[in-house]
Design a protein around this motif. Structure first.
Motif, PDB file in Angstrom:
ATOM      1  N   PRO A 258     -15.935   2.865   9.628  1.00 34.78           N
ATOM      2  CA  PRO A 258     -14.720   2.585  10.421  1.00 34.78           C
ATOM      3  C   PRO A 258     -14.006   1.304   9.961  1.00 34.78           C
ATOM      4  O   PRO A 258     -12.774   1.255   9.926  1.00 34.78           O
ATOM      5  CB  PRO A 258     -15.266   2.433  11.851  1.00 34.78           C
ATOM      6  N   ALA A 259     -14.794   0.274   9.593  1.00 37.11           N
ATOM      7  CA  ALA A 259     -14.169  -0.975   9.114  1.00 37.11           C
ATOM      8  C   ALA A 259     -13.416  -0.723   7.810  1.00 37.11           C
ATOM      9  O   ALA A 259     -12.293  -1.209   7.613  1.00 37.11           O
ATOM     10  CB  ALA A 259     -15.229  -2.059   8.914  1.00 37.11           C
ATOM     11  N   GLN A 260     -14.021   0.072   6.921  1.00 42.19           N
ATOM     12  CA  GLN A 260     -13.355   0.381   5.645  1.00 42.19           C
ATOM     13  C   GLN A 260     -12.077   1.185   5.879  1.00 42.19           C
ATOM     14  O   GLN A 260     -11.053   0.948   5.218  1.00 42.19           O
ATOM     15  CB  GLN A 260     -14.309   1.172   4.744  1.00 42.19           C
ATOM     16  N   GLN A 261     -12.120   2.110   6.827  1.00 42.41           N
ATOM     17  CA  GLN A 261     -10.923   2.920   7.109  1.00 42.41           C
ATOM     18  C   GLN A 261      -9.791   2.054   7.657  1.00 42.41           C
ATOM     19  O   GLN A 261      -8.620   2.227   7.297  1.00 42.41           O
ATOM     20  CB  GLN A 261     -11.277   4.043   8.096  1.00 42.41           C
ATOM     21  N   LEU A 262     -10.149   1.111   8.513  1.00 38.09           N
ATOM     22  CA  LEU A 262      -9.126   0.207   9.061  1.00 38.09           C
ATOM     23  C   LEU A 262      -8.511  -0.634   7.940  1.00 38.09           C
ATOM     24  O   LEU A 262      -7.284  -0.815   7.879  1.00 38.09           O
ATOM     25  CB  LEU A 262      -9.750  -0.700  10.125  1.00 38.09           C
ATOM     26  N   MET A 263      -9.365  -1.131   7.034  1.00 40.02           N
ATOM     27  CA  MET A 263      -8.856  -1.932   5.910  1.00 40.02           C
ATOM     28  C   MET A 263      -7.913  -1.109   5.042  1.00 40.02           C
ATOM     29  O   MET A 263      -6.868  -1.602   4.607  1.00 40.02           O
ATOM     30  CB  MET A 263     -10.033  -2.460   5.077  1.00 40.02           C
ATOM     31  N   GLN A 264      -8.275   0.160   4.807  1.00 37.91           N
ATOM     32  CA  GLN A 264      -7.404   1.014   3.975  1.00 37.91           C
ATOM     33  C   GLN A 264      -6.047   1.227   4.628  1.00 37.91           C
ATOM     34  O   GLN A 264      -5.025   1.347   3.963  1.00 37.91           O
ATOM     35  CB  GLN A 264      -8.081   2.366   3.737  1.00 37.91           C
ATOM     36  N   GLN A 265      -6.044   1.268   5.953  1.00 36.71           N
ATOM     37  CA  GLN A 265      -4.794   1.486   6.674  1.00 36.71           C
ATOM     38  C   GLN A 265      -3.900   0.240   6.637  1.00 36.71           C
ATOM     39  O   GLN A 265      -2.679   0.343   6.531  1.00 36.71           O
ATOM     40  CB  GLN A 265      -5.111   1.847   8.130  1.00 36.71           C
ATOM     41  N   VAL A 266      -4.505  -0.918   6.703  1.00 36.76           N
ATOM     42  CA  VAL A 266      -3.741  -2.159   6.901  1.00 36.76           C
ATOM     43  C   VAL A 266      -3.395  -2.857   5.582  1.00 36.76           C
ATOM     44  O   VAL A 266      -2.344  -3.496   5.480  1.00 36.76           O
ATOM     45  CB  VAL A 266      -4.537  -3.111   7.825  1.00 36.76           C
ATOM     46  N   TYR A 267      -4.260  -2.729   4.579  1.00 40.94           N
ATOM     47  CA  TYR A 267      -4.074  -3.513   3.348  1.00 40.94           C
ATOM     48  C   TYR A 267      -3.734  -2.632   2.147  1.00 40.94           C
ATOM     49  O   TYR A 267      -4.112  -1.459   2.084  1.00 40.94           O
ATOM     50  CB  TYR A 267      -5.361  -4.271   2.994  1.00 40.94           C
ATOM     51  N   ASN A 268      -3.087  -3.274   1.165  1.00 39.41           N
ATOM     52  CA  ASN A 268      -2.955  -2.742  -0.192  1.00 39.41           C
ATOM     53  C   ASN A 268      -3.801  -3.602  -1.120  1.00 39.41           C
ATOM     54  O   ASN A 268      -3.950  -4.808  -0.884  1.00 39.41           O
ATOM     55  CB  ASN A 268      -1.509  -2.867  -0.696  1.00 39.41           C
ATOM     56  N   THR A 269      -4.307  -2.994  -2.181  1.00 31.97           N
ATOM     57  CA  THR A 269      -4.989  -3.774  -3.218  1.00 31.97           C
ATOM     58  C   THR A 269      -3.941  -4.362  -4.162  1.00 31.97           C
ATOM     59  O   THR A 269      -3.032  -3.659  -4.596  1.00 31.97           O
ATOM     60  CB  THR A 269      -5.947  -2.859  -4.010  1.00 31.97           C
ATOM     61  N   VAL A 270      -4.085  -5.661  -4.450  1.00 32.47           N
ATOM     62  CA  VAL A 270      -3.116  -6.342  -5.326  1.00 32.47           C
ATOM     63  C   VAL A 270      -3.873  -7.225  -6.320  1.00 32.47           C
ATOM     64  O   VAL A 270      -5.040  -7.561  -6.102  1.00 32.47           O
ATOM     65  CB  VAL A 270      -2.149  -7.245  -4.510  1.00 32.47           C
ATOM     66  N   ASP A 271      -3.175  -7.614  -7.389  1.00 29.87           N
ATOM     67  CA  ASP A 271      -3.746  -8.639  -8.278  1.00 29.87           C
ATOM     68  C   ASP A 271      -3.728  -9.957  -7.528  1.00 29.87           C
ATOM     69  O   ASP A 271      -2.821 -10.220  -6.748  1.00 29.87           O
ATOM     70  CB  ASP A 271      -2.897  -8.783  -9.546  1.00 29.87           C
ATOM     71  N   ARG A 272      -4.730 -10.803  -7.758  1.00 28.81           N
ATOM     72  CA  ARG A 272      -4.756 -12.067  -7.032  1.00 28.81           C
ATOM     73  C   ARG A 272      -5.289 -13.170  -7.946  1.00 28.81           C
ATOM     74  O   ARG A 272      -6.235 -12.961  -8.712  1.00 28.81           O
ATOM     75  CB  ARG A 272      -5.656 -11.906  -5.796  1.00 28.81           C
ATOM     76  N   LEU A 287      -0.988  -7.208   3.049  1.00 33.69           N
ATOM     77  CA  LEU A 287      -0.600  -6.240   4.077  1.00 33.69           C
ATOM     78  C   LEU A 287       0.212  -5.099   3.458  1.00 33.69           C
ATOM     79  O   LEU A 287       1.073  -5.331   2.606  1.00 33.69           O
ATOM     80  CB  LEU A 287       0.214  -6.940   5.167  1.00 33.69           C
ATOM     81  N   SER A 288      -0.055  -3.891   3.884  1.00 30.81           N
ATOM     82  CA  SER A 288       0.667  -2.724   3.378  1.00 30.81           C
ATOM     83  C   SER A 288       2.100  -2.720   3.928  1.00 30.81           C
ATOM     84  O   SER A 288       2.424  -3.464   4.866  1.00 30.81           O
ATOM     85  CB  SER A 288      -0.061  -1.444   3.796  1.00 30.81           C
ATOM     86  N   ASP A 289       2.937  -1.866   3.353  1.00 31.87           N
ATOM     87  CA  ASP A 289       4.351  -1.785   3.783  1.00 31.87           C
ATOM     88  C   ASP A 289       4.452  -1.493   5.277  1.00 31.87           C
ATOM     89  O   ASP A 289       5.357  -1.979   5.958  1.00 31.87           O
ATOM     90  CB  ASP A 289       5.077  -0.688   2.995  1.00 31.87           C
ATOM     91  N   GLU A 290       3.514  -0.717   5.793  1.00 30.51           N
ATOM     92  CA  GLU A 290       3.537  -0.366   7.222  1.00 30.51           C
ATOM     93  C   GLU A 290       3.446  -1.618   8.108  1.00 30.51           C
ATOM     94  O   GLU A 290       3.898  -1.621   9.247  1.00 30.51           O
ATOM     95  CB  GLU A 290       2.351   0.571   7.494  1.00 30.51           C
ATOM     96  N   TYR A 291       2.854  -2.688   7.556  1.00 27.54           N
ATOM     97  CA  TYR A 291       2.665  -3.925   8.335  1.00 27.54           C
ATOM     98  C   TYR A 291       3.532  -5.070   7.805  1.00 27.54           C
ATOM     99  O   TYR A 291       3.273  -6.232   8.103  1.00 27.54           O
ATOM    100  CB  TYR A 291       1.175  -4.319   8.319  1.00 27.54           C
ATOM    101  N   ALA A 292       4.593  -4.720   7.051  1.00 29.78           N
ATOM    102  CA  ALA A 292       5.450  -5.756   6.439  1.00 29.78           C
ATOM    103  C   ALA A 292       6.064  -6.676   7.487  1.00 29.78           C
ATOM    104  O   ALA A 292       6.279  -7.864   7.242  1.00 29.78           O
ATOM    105  CB  ALA A 292       6.536  -5.093   5.598  1.00 29.78           C
ATOM    106  N   ALA A 293       6.335  -6.159   8.684  1.00 27.83           N
ATOM    107  CA  ALA A 293       6.974  -6.986   9.727  1.00 27.83           C
ATOM    108  C   ALA A 293       6.057  -8.109  10.198  1.00 27.83           C
ATOM    109  O   ALA A 293       6.537  -9.078  10.803  1.00 27.83           O
ATOM    110  CB  ALA A 293       7.362  -6.100  10.912  1.00 27.83           C
ATOM    111  N   TRP A 294       4.769  -7.996   9.914  1.00 28.54           N
ATOM    112  CA  TRP A 294       3.805  -9.028  10.343  1.00 28.54           C
ATOM    113  C   TRP A 294       3.364  -9.908   9.163  1.00 28.54           C
ATOM    114  O   TRP A 294       2.456 -10.710   9.291  1.00 28.54           O
ATOM    115  CB  TRP A 294       2.590  -8.363  11.001  1.00 28.54           C
ATOM    116  N   ASN A 295       4.010  -9.704   8.015  1.00 28.59           N
ATOM    117  CA  ASN A 295       3.622 -10.415   6.796  1.00 28.59           C
ATOM    118  C   ASN A 295       4.311 -11.788   6.769  1.00 28.59           C
ATOM    119  O   ASN A 295       5.538 -11.882   6.610  1.00 28.59           O
ATOM    120  CB  ASN A 295       4.035  -9.585   5.571  1.00 28.59           C
ATOM    121  N   ALA A 296       3.533 -12.849   6.913  1.00 25.41           N
ATOM    122  CA  ALA A 296       4.102 -14.207   6.991  1.00 25.41           C
ATOM    123  C   ALA A 296       4.791 -14.613   5.689  1.00 25.41           C
ATOM    124  O   ALA A 296       5.793 -15.325   5.719  1.00 25.41           O
ATOM    125  CB  ALA A 296       2.997 -15.209   7.332  1.00 25.41           C
ATOM    126  N   GLU A 297       4.265 -14.153   4.553  1.00 24.73           N
ATOM    127  CA  GLU A 297       4.905 -14.519   3.274  1.00 24.73           C
ATOM    128  C   GLU A 297       6.344 -14.024   3.226  1.00 24.73           C
ATOM    129  O   GLU A 297       7.238 -14.724   2.723  1.00 24.73           O
ATOM    130  CB  GLU A 297       4.123 -13.917   2.100  1.00 24.73           C
TER     131      GLU A 297
END
Ligand code: SF4
Length: 364
Positions: A258-272, A287-297
């Protein structure tokens, strides 16, 4: 204390040390990935109890230590904006940015608060609708699910004054980066038990096969660590390279689904970019596009801030296992926990802090 005392039992420790001695025929270099393991090794002096031919090197598994200076500068820039309350875990307040740290800024009047959970920051947002609450989310796959839950809840409950500055990082890509480096000396890994309690260890089979290297998922107490080292050396001595799970009381192959599924829903993998280690492909979460409104950057327009790491701090070499903390000329001179030059001296899991607390007068 159950599940602690039996893993610090001197008889078990001695038995494992004898077993390690009995199977070791040549020098081996093993990296413990996690800063919690580093802390335990130095605190209990485990590296000094091992045969001289076993070299332990301290890996990049401390989340505070690997957070790049650019993200500290982003947090500083956000915290200076009007009506912002910036929240994070305590260690992050003392990590130096390019000019100063969050604690300095707090002393100048910025509203910067320590919280123990990202969900505490969400409650703060609910109670302060006229403020913008920003949670500075750092950490590995261990802390990423709790932060994912905070932003998931913010969306569910339409809380629009909560934001996350996300700088999460993932362990398997950095292990691959270390193994691919021309100066790599790692011959076996003690895998990070906490991370695997969330992610399982199915991802590690491919790494073990590709690089012909033992990966032993390992816990944090002395008996855990020595058993992990024993299993690692047994593979090296018999040239049989695979993933083994020493930390069975906590970790399963598949992890917390369940934790992995939540992470897949909320995050994108990026270079860092990792502090001192440079850019690592697909090693970060944002944060994925679905959560862009909560993205502080995005909300505070700090995506362009990009700061170079200070040259004096050699934490990059420490995190790659190339030097020990006491080999840094600034160790215990210009750099101490009270006046840290680098993040590895700040965090309780940082290698420099561990050497400072337990060995600062015994340079080795
Ligand atoms: S002792 Fe200080 S300056 Fe040297 S590597 Fe560690 S954190 Fe950086």
């Amino acid at each position: 204390m159950k599940y602690v005392d039996e893993y610090r039992d001197p008889q078990c420790v001695n038995k494992l040390l004898n077993a390690i001695d009995g199977i070791t025929t040549q020098p081996w270099t093993i990296m413990e990935v996690c800063g919690g393991q580093t802390h335990s090794i130095i605190k209990h002096g485990l590296d000094r109890l091992l045969p001289n031919s076993i070299r332990l090197i301290h890996g990049p598994g401390c989340p505070v230590c690997v957070t790049p200076i650019a993200y500290i500068d982003k947090a500083l820039a956000i915290a200076q904006q009007t009506d912002v309350i910036l929240c994070s875990f305590g260690d992050m307040l003392r990590v130096p940015g390019s000019q100063y740290d969050l604690l300095n800024l707090k002393s100048q009047g910025a509203d910067i608060r320590i919280v123990y959970s990202p969900l505490d920051a969400l409650v703060l947002a609910e109670h302060n609708p006229d403020k913008k609450i920003v949670f500075f989310a750092v950490g590995f796959e261990t802390t990423a699910p709790a932060c994912a839950m905070a932003v998931f809840q913010a969306k569910q409950r339409a809380i629009d004054n909560f934001f996350m500055l996300v700088c999460h990082v993932c362990v398997p890509p950095v292990m691959q980066a270390l193994l691919s480096a021309p100066d790599n000396t790692v011959q076996g890994f003690l895998g990070a038990g906490h991370v695997c309690s969330i992610m399982g260890y199915h991802e590690y089979h491919a790494i073990s096969r590709q690089y012909k290297i033992p990966i032993v998922i390992t816990g944090f107490e002395p008996v855990d660590i020595l058993q992990g080292i024993f299993l690692c050396i047994r593979q090296l001595e018999t040239k049989t390279y695979r993933v083994e799970n020493q930390y069975k009381r906590v970790v399963s192959e598949q992890g917390n689904i369940p934790a992995q599924q939540l992470m897949q829903q909320v995050y994108n993998t990026v270079d860092r970019r990792w502090r001192g280690m440079g850019n690592i492909v697909d090693s970060g979460l944002s944060l994925s596009d679905e959560y862009a409104a909560w993205n502080a950057e995005l909300h505070f327009s700090v995506t362009e801030i990009d700061t170079e790491e200070p040259a004096e701090c050699r934490s990059g070499e420490i995190l790659k296992g190339l030097i020990k903390p006491a080999q840094c000329p600034a160790f215990n001179t210009r750099c101490t926990p009270e006046h840290p030059l680098g993040a590895t001296m700040v965090s309780s899991e940082g290698a420099c802090a561990a050497y400072y607390h337990y060995r600062r007068n015994q340079y080795d």
